[in-house]
Design a protein around this motif. Structure first.
Motif, short mmCIF file in Angstrom:
data_model
loop_
_atom_site.label_atom_id
_atom_site.label_comp_id
_atom_site.label_asym_id
_atom_site.label_seq_id
_atom_site.Cartn_x
_atom_site.Cartn_y
_atom_site.Cartn_z
N PRO A 1 -3.46 0.84 -3.02
CA PRO A 1 -2.05 1.04 -3.38
C PRO A 1 -1.55 -0.04 -4.34
CG PRO A 1 -2.36 1.27 -1.01
CD PRO A 1 -3.65 0.76 -1.56
N LEU A 2 -0.74 0.38 -5.29
CA LEU A 2 -0.17 -0.55 -6.26
C LEU A 2 1.33 -0.70 -5.99
CD1 LEU A 2 -1.87 0.79 -9.54
CD2 LEU A 2 -2.57 -1.17 -8.14
N TYR A 3 1.84 -1.90 -6.22
CA TYR A 3 3.26 -2.17 -6.00
C TYR A 3 3.97 -2.00 -7.35
CZ TYR A 3 1.89 -3.89 -1.45
OH TYR A 3 1.39 -3.98 -0.17
N TRP A 4 4.32 -0.75 -7.64
CA TRP A 4 4.78 -0.37 -8.97
C TRP A 4 6.04 -1.10 -9.39
CZ3 TRP A 4 1.49 2.27 -11.86
CH2 TRP A 4 0.50 3.03 -11.22
N LEU A 5 7.00 -1.24 -8.50
CA LEU A 5 8.30 -1.81 -8.88
C LEU A 5 8.45 -3.28 -8.49
CD1 LEU A 5 10.65 1.18 -7.97
CD2 LEU A 5 9.70 0.57 -10.20
N SER A 6 7.50 -3.83 -7.77
CA SER A 6 7.61 -5.24 -7.36
C SER A 6 6.51 -6.10 -7.95
CB SER A 6 7.59 -5.35 -5.83
OG SER A 6 6.43 -4.73 -5.29
N ASP A 7 5.68 -5.53 -8.80
CA ASP A 7 4.64 -6.28 -9.49
C ASP A 7 5.00 -6.35 -10.98
OD1 ASP A 7 2.28 -7.17 -10.78
OD2 ASP A 7 1.05 -6.37 -9.16
N GLU A 8 5.01 -7.56 -11.53
CA GLU A 8 5.41 -7.73 -12.92
C GLU A 8 4.53 -6.95 -13.89
OE1 GLU A 8 5.92 -11.75 -14.16
OE2 GLU A 8 7.09 -12.32 -12.38
N LYS A 9 3.29 -6.68 -13.51
CA LYS A 9 2.36 -5.97 -14.40
C LYS A 9 2.73 -4.50 -14.56
CE LYS A 9 -1.33 -7.07 -12.08
NZ LYS A 9 -2.76 -7.15 -11.67
N TYR A 10 3.37 -3.92 -13.53
CA TYR A 10 3.62 -2.48 -13.56
C TYR A 10 5.11 -2.11 -13.58
CZ TYR A 10 -1.18 -2.75 -11.79
OH TYR A 10 -2.50 -3.06 -11.63
N ALA A 11 6.00 -3.03 -13.26
CA ALA A 11 7.41 -2.70 -13.09
C ALA A 11 8.04 -2.13 -14.36
CB ALA A 11 8.18 -3.93 -12.62
N MET A 12 7.80 -2.79 -15.50
CA MET A 12 8.40 -2.33 -16.74
C MET A 12 7.86 -0.97 -17.16
SD MET A 12 10.77 -3.49 -18.66
CE MET A 12 11.60 -2.20 -19.57
N LEU A 13 6.56 -0.78 -17.01
CA LEU A 13 5.95 0.51 -17.34
C LEU A 13 6.52 1.62 -16.47
CD1 LEU A 13 3.85 2.21 -18.88
CD2 LEU A 13 2.17 1.55 -17.12
#
Length: 294
Positions: A145-157
């Motif tokens: 699982p990825l933390y889409w909205l709480s990880d800086e790598k994925y939040a903006m995307l």
């Protein structure tokens, strides 16, 4: 009647209400923002302290401000580089559908009439780390699982994808209207000459809808520069300010921290940056998209 129409005062009388509204809701707010941007003001006191250009100097030397500017740049690049080509592609597909065309048009347009708050909450559930649809799909392929909205790598995307999903349908309807207005005789003549559907799309349809594509790009740039609501709903600028855009950065200082003078300086910078970008686009690119007549 003719004498009345030749009277300049009559024309002034007709446009005066529009000029008054324009001055009240456009010119006055701009002048007011510029005035308060030169002050240190908490938004409550009756005596703002004049400090000159200190607010602008602070903004332009602030790392978090340039992070916000960069994120606005991501909005523009994503809109123009990914969203616009997809808009044109899906518009061409829907335009050549024979059955249920109205259903497809309604389906793609529906997200654009929904509240941004609803869109943000809906996609928040999709991005949810434990029970979200996206992570459940990834789990099928053995991906953690990825933390889409709480990880800086994925939040903006994640925000960019959500924003594109909301507004793509609106622009598709605009491009579809341009495609449908093209005389069918042009397409039929090319088909008789042996041109394939792809050749007709690139040689006839795309050149003829270039003006509306130019409008879509300009609207995308303007929309990217004022993006705020989707960021506020989904991440509030987090994590650690990595998804802040200029508008949310301004809101945090002006409303949350009661630094209205500094907040107004950010609003002036947003206006200036937007003006520069749209002017450059008009001068360098949009003018080449000449008006098409057929």
């Amino acid at each position: 009647m003719n004498k009345a129409l030749k009277n300049p005062a009559l024309y002034v009388l007709f446009i005066l209400p529009c000029l008054i509204l324009f001055a009240m809701f456009f010119l006055y707010p701009i002048v007011s923002s510029i005035r308060y941007s030169l002050t240190s003001w908490n938004g409550v006191s009756s005596d703002p302290k004049f400090i000159g250009f200190d607010n602008f100097v602070k903004a332009l030397t602030e790392k978090r401000f340039w992070t916000a500017v960069r994120n606005n740049g991501y909005f523009i690049l994503f809109s123009c580089g990914i969203q616009v080509p997809l808009i044109v592609f899906f518009s061409l597909l829907i335009a050549h559908v024979k059955k249920l065309k109205g259903l497809y048009k309604t389906a793609v347009f529906l997200p654009s009439i929904m509240s941004t708050a609803v869109i943000g909450i809906l996609w928040g559930f999709i991005y949810e780390p434990n029970i979200g649809l996206l992570n459940n799909i990834l789990k099928v392929f053995g991906i953690e699982p990825l933390y889409w909205l709480s990880d800086e790598k994925y939040a903006m995307l994640s925000i960019l994808i959500t924003n594109a999903w909301q507004w793509t349908g609106f622009y598709i309807v605009m491009v579809l209207a341009a495609i449908i207005s093209i005389p069918r005789e042009l397409d039929e003549a090319a088909a008789i000459d042996g041109a394939t559907a792809v050749q007709r799309a690139f040689s006839i349809t795309l050149p003829l809808i270039k003006p509306i594509i130019s409008v879509v790009i300009m609207l995308s740039i303007a929309g990217a520069m004022k993006a705020a609501d989707i960021v506020i709903v989904m991440t509030k600028g987090g994590p650690a300010g990595s998804t802040d855009v200029m508008a949310t950065y301004m809101i945090k200082y002006a409303i949350t921290n009661f630094k209205y003078g500094y907040g107004n300086s950010i609003s002036v910078l947003i206006f200036v940056f937007t003006l520069i970008l749209t002017a450059l686009y008009q001068l360098l690119i949009a003018r080449r998209s000449e008006r098409i007549e057929y």
